[in-house]
Write a protein that holds these residues in place. Structure first.
Motif, PDB file in Angstrom:
ATOM      1  N   GLY A 121       0.809  -1.212   0.000  1.00 45.76           N
ATOM      2  CA  GLY A 121       0.000   0.000   0.000  1.00 45.76           C
ATOM      3  C   GLY A 121       0.842   1.261   0.000  1.00 45.76           C
ATOM      4  N   THR A 122       1.954   1.250   0.710  1.00 42.83           N
ATOM      5  CA  THR A 122       2.843   2.408   0.745  1.00 42.83           C
ATOM      6  C   THR A 122       3.375   2.722  -0.637  1.00 42.83           C
ATOM      7  N   PHE A 123       3.814   1.688  -1.337  1.00 44.34           N
ATOM      8  CA  PHE A 123       4.389   1.894  -2.665  1.00 44.34           C
ATOM      9  C   PHE A 123       3.317   2.295  -3.686  1.00 44.34           C
ATOM     10  N   ILE A 124       2.124   1.749  -3.531  1.00 45.80           N
ATOM     11  CA  ILE A 124       1.032   2.144  -4.424  1.00 45.80           C
ATOM     12  C   ILE A 124       0.675   3.612  -4.211  1.00 45.80           C
ATOM     13  N   ALA A 125       0.552   4.023  -2.940  1.00 51.23           N
ATOM     14  CA  ALA A 125       0.208   5.413  -2.646  1.00 51.23           C
ATOM     15  C   ALA A 125       1.295   6.363  -3.153  1.00 51.23           C
ATOM     16  N   ALA A 126       2.550   5.986  -2.967  1.00 51.45           N
ATOM     17  CA  ALA A 126       3.650   6.832  -3.447  1.00 51.45           C
ATOM     18  C   ALA A 126       3.647   6.926  -4.974  1.00 51.45           C
ATOM     19  N   ALA A 127       3.426   5.801  -5.639  1.00 49.79           N
ATOM     20  CA  ALA A 127       3.406   5.802  -7.105  1.00 49.79           C
ATOM     21  C   ALA A 127       2.241   6.635  -7.637  1.00 49.79           C
ATOM     22  N   LEU A 128       1.080   6.530  -6.986  1.00 51.15           N
ATOM     23  CA  LEU A 128      -0.070   7.352  -7.397  1.00 51.15           C
ATOM     24  C   LEU A 128       0.226   8.838  -7.240  1.00 51.15           C
ATOM     25  N   ALA A 129       0.833   9.200  -6.123  1.00 48.70           N
ATOM     26  CA  ALA A 129       1.151  10.610  -5.888  1.00 48.70           C
ATOM     27  C   ALA A 129       2.158  11.126  -6.906  1.00 48.70           C
ATOM     28  N   VAL A 130       3.180  10.337  -7.187  1.00 45.65           N
ATOM     29  CA  VAL A 130       4.191  10.760  -8.156  1.00 45.65           C
ATOM     30  C   VAL A 130       3.578  10.874  -9.551  1.00 45.65           C
ATOM     31  N   ALA A 131       2.780   9.892  -9.933  1.00 47.24           N
ATOM     32  CA  ALA A 131       2.161   9.934 -11.258  1.00 47.24           C
ATOM     33  C   ALA A 131       1.202  11.122 -11.378  1.00 47.24           C
ATOM     34  N   SER A 132       0.394  11.346 -10.331  1.00 53.99           N
ATOM     35  CA  SER A 132      -0.633  12.386 -10.394  1.00 53.99           C
ATOM     36  C   SER A 132      -0.078  13.796 -10.288  1.00 53.99           C
TER      37      SER A 132
ATOM     38  N   TRP B  86      -9.552   4.596  -6.084  1.00 54.82           N
ATOM     39  CA  TRP B  86     -10.673   3.670  -6.247  1.00 54.82           C
ATOM     40  C   TRP B  86     -10.188   2.306  -6.718  1.00 54.82           C
ATOM     41  N   TRP B  87      -9.294   2.286  -7.677  1.00 56.80           N
ATOM     42  CA  TRP B  87      -8.825   1.024  -8.254  1.00 56.80           C
ATOM     43  C   TRP B  87      -8.070   0.192  -7.215  1.00 56.80           C
ATOM     44  N   PHE B  88      -7.269   0.832  -6.387  1.00 59.53           N
ATOM     45  CA  PHE B  88      -6.443   0.130  -5.400  1.00 59.53           C
ATOM     46  C   PHE B  88      -7.008   0.242  -3.986  1.00 59.53           C
ATOM     47  N   ARG B  89      -8.324   0.429  -3.853  1.00 57.72           N
ATOM     48  CA  ARG B  89      -8.930   0.668  -2.551  1.00 57.72           C
ATOM     49  C   ARG B  89      -8.697  -0.469  -1.561  1.00 57.72           C
TER      50      ARG B  89
ATOM     51  N   SER C  48      -5.993  -2.672  -1.554  1.00 61.46           N
ATOM     52  CA  SER C  48      -4.582  -2.667  -1.171  1.00 61.46           C
ATOM     53  C   SER C  48      -4.256  -1.506  -0.247  1.00 61.46           C
ATOM     54  N   LEU C  49      -4.929  -0.380  -0.448  1.00 65.69           N
ATOM     55  CA  LEU C  49      -4.692   0.795   0.383  1.00 65.69           C
ATOM     56  C   LEU C  49      -5.493   0.763   1.680  1.00 65.69           C
ATOM     57  N   ARG C  50      -6.390  -0.220   1.812  1.00 68.99           N
ATOM     58  CA  ARG C  50      -7.230  -0.396   3.007  1.00 68.99           C
ATOM     59  C   ARG C  50      -8.028   0.867   3.322  1.00 68.99           C
ATOM     60  N   LEU C  51      -8.640   1.400   2.299  1.00 74.58           N
ATOM     61  CA  LEU C  51      -9.401   2.627   2.464  1.00 74.58           C
ATOM     62  C   LEU C  51     -10.631   2.439   3.344  1.00 74.58           C
ATOM     63  N   ALA C  52     -11.111   1.221   3.471  1.00 79.25           N
ATOM     64  CA  ALA C  52     -12.286   0.973   4.316  1.00 79.25           C
ATOM     65  C   ALA C  52     -11.997   1.258   5.781  1.00 79.25           C
ATOM     66  N   ALA C  53     -10.730   1.272   6.162  1.00 81.81           N
ATOM     67  CA  ALA C  53     -10.361   1.538   7.557  1.00 81.81           C
ATOM     68  C   ALA C  53     -10.380   3.020   7.900  1.00 81.81           C
ATOM     69  N   LEU C  54     -10.524   3.889   6.892  1.00 78.15           N
ATOM     70  CA  LEU C  54     -10.549   5.324   7.149  1.00 78.15           C
ATOM     71  C   LEU C  54     -11.833   5.726   7.864  1.00 78.15           C
ATOM     72  N   PRO C  55     -11.720   6.622   8.839  1.00 80.48           N
ATOM     73  CA  PRO C  55     -12.933   7.099   9.513  1.00 80.48           C
ATOM     74  C   PRO C  55     -13.839   7.813   8.513  1.00 80.48           C
ATOM     75  N   GLY C  56     -15.128   7.547   8.608  1.00 79.52           N
ATOM     76  CA  GLY C  56     -16.095   8.204   7.741  1.00 79.52           C
ATOM     77  C   GLY C  56     -16.402   7.465   6.455  1.00 79.52           C
ATOM     78  N   ILE C  57     -15.650   6.439   6.131  1.00 74.94           N
ATOM     79  CA  ILE C  57     -15.891   5.696   4.889  1.00 74.94           C
ATOM     80  C   ILE C  57     -17.245   4.986   4.949  1.00 74.94           C
ATOM     81  N   SER C  58     -17.621   4.498   6.114  1.00 75.38           N
ATOM     82  CA  SER C  58     -18.908   3.808   6.213  1.00 75.38           C
ATOM     83  C   SER C  58     -20.056   4.769   5.903  1.00 75.38           C
ATOM     84  N   ARG C  59     -19.933   6.031   6.345  1.00 81.47           N
ATOM     85  CA  ARG C  59     -20.945   7.033   6.046  1.00 81.47           C
ATOM     86  C   ARG C  59     -21.003   7.308   4.548  1.00 81.47           C
ATOM     87  N   LEU C  60     -19.844   7.396   3.914  1.00 86.55           N
ATOM     88  CA  LEU C  60     -19.811   7.607   2.465  1.00 86.55           C
ATOM     89  C   LEU C  60     -20.420   6.428   1.714  1.00 86.55           C
TER      90      LEU C  60
END
Length: 186
Positions: free
Chosen positions: A104-115, A150-153, A155-167
């Motif tokens: 997840g760390t490497f995916i997040a870093a690669a997304l940030a660099v690409a974007s 969204w694609w790597f949700r 691997s990034l464990r986005l479901a663990a973020l606070p407020g995701i259940s509300r979204l």
């Protein structure tokens, strides 16, 4: 303009900002490793790391400032920041087998660099530095970032973020991952 900056007093300041900025990327990637080291009961290690960082900083400052000025001070400070972050990282990896760098760390870093590095640089090279090109690059970077999240949700464990259940309840997506469905059902 670039030649003027290189010959003025501003150039060493700009160099120093770049040195510290790149160093802070490393420090941010390491996270709160010193706090974790203290939490694991190794506060004496943290003290030794802090003292080592002070010795590195003062030693490099005494060596580099007379010759390089503010840039030498930035190098000394950067070295101390690196010691302050990488030493506890290595200690935690060796003693507790804790490693903050996963897929997840490497995916997040690669997304940030690409974007926010590759896309803006490509737009700048192709369309120039105008306001419209810069705004378009930022919008394109945000779209790529959102699509990548969204694609790597999983691997990034986005479901663990606070407020995701509300979204997830507000916008029930087709094909929602089981982790988000479970947190939305809470």
């Amino acid at each position: 303009m670039a030649e003027f900056i290189k010959q003025s007093w501003l150039f060493p300041v700009i160099q120093s900002v770049h040195i510290i900025g790149l160093t802070m990327l490393v420090a941010t990637a390491c996270g709160q490793v010193d706090m974790v080291l203290i939490t694991t009961g190794r506060s004496s290690w943290s003290l030794a790391n802090g003292l080592t960082a002070v010795v590195v900083n003062v030693g490099l400052d005494l060596l580099l400032i007379p010759r390089y000025g503010i840039t030498g001070a930035a190098i000394g400070w950067a070295a101390a920041i690196i010691v302050t972050n990488l030493t506890p990282l290595v200690q935690l990896a060796a003693s507790v087998r804790l490693n903050p760098f996963g897929r997840g760390t490497f995916i997040a870093a690669a997304l940030a660099v690409a974007s926010f590095a590759v896309i803006p640089l490509a737009v700048r090279a192709g369309l120039g530095t105008g306001a419209a090109a810069s705004a378009g690059a930022v919008v394109a970077g945000c779209i790529v970032q959102a699509a990548g999240l969204w694609w790597f949700r999983d691997s990034l464990r986005l479901a663990a973020l606070p407020g995701i259940s509300r979204l997830a309840r507000a916008w029930p997506w087709r094909g929602t991952t089981p982790a988000i469905q479970q947190s939305a059902g809470e």
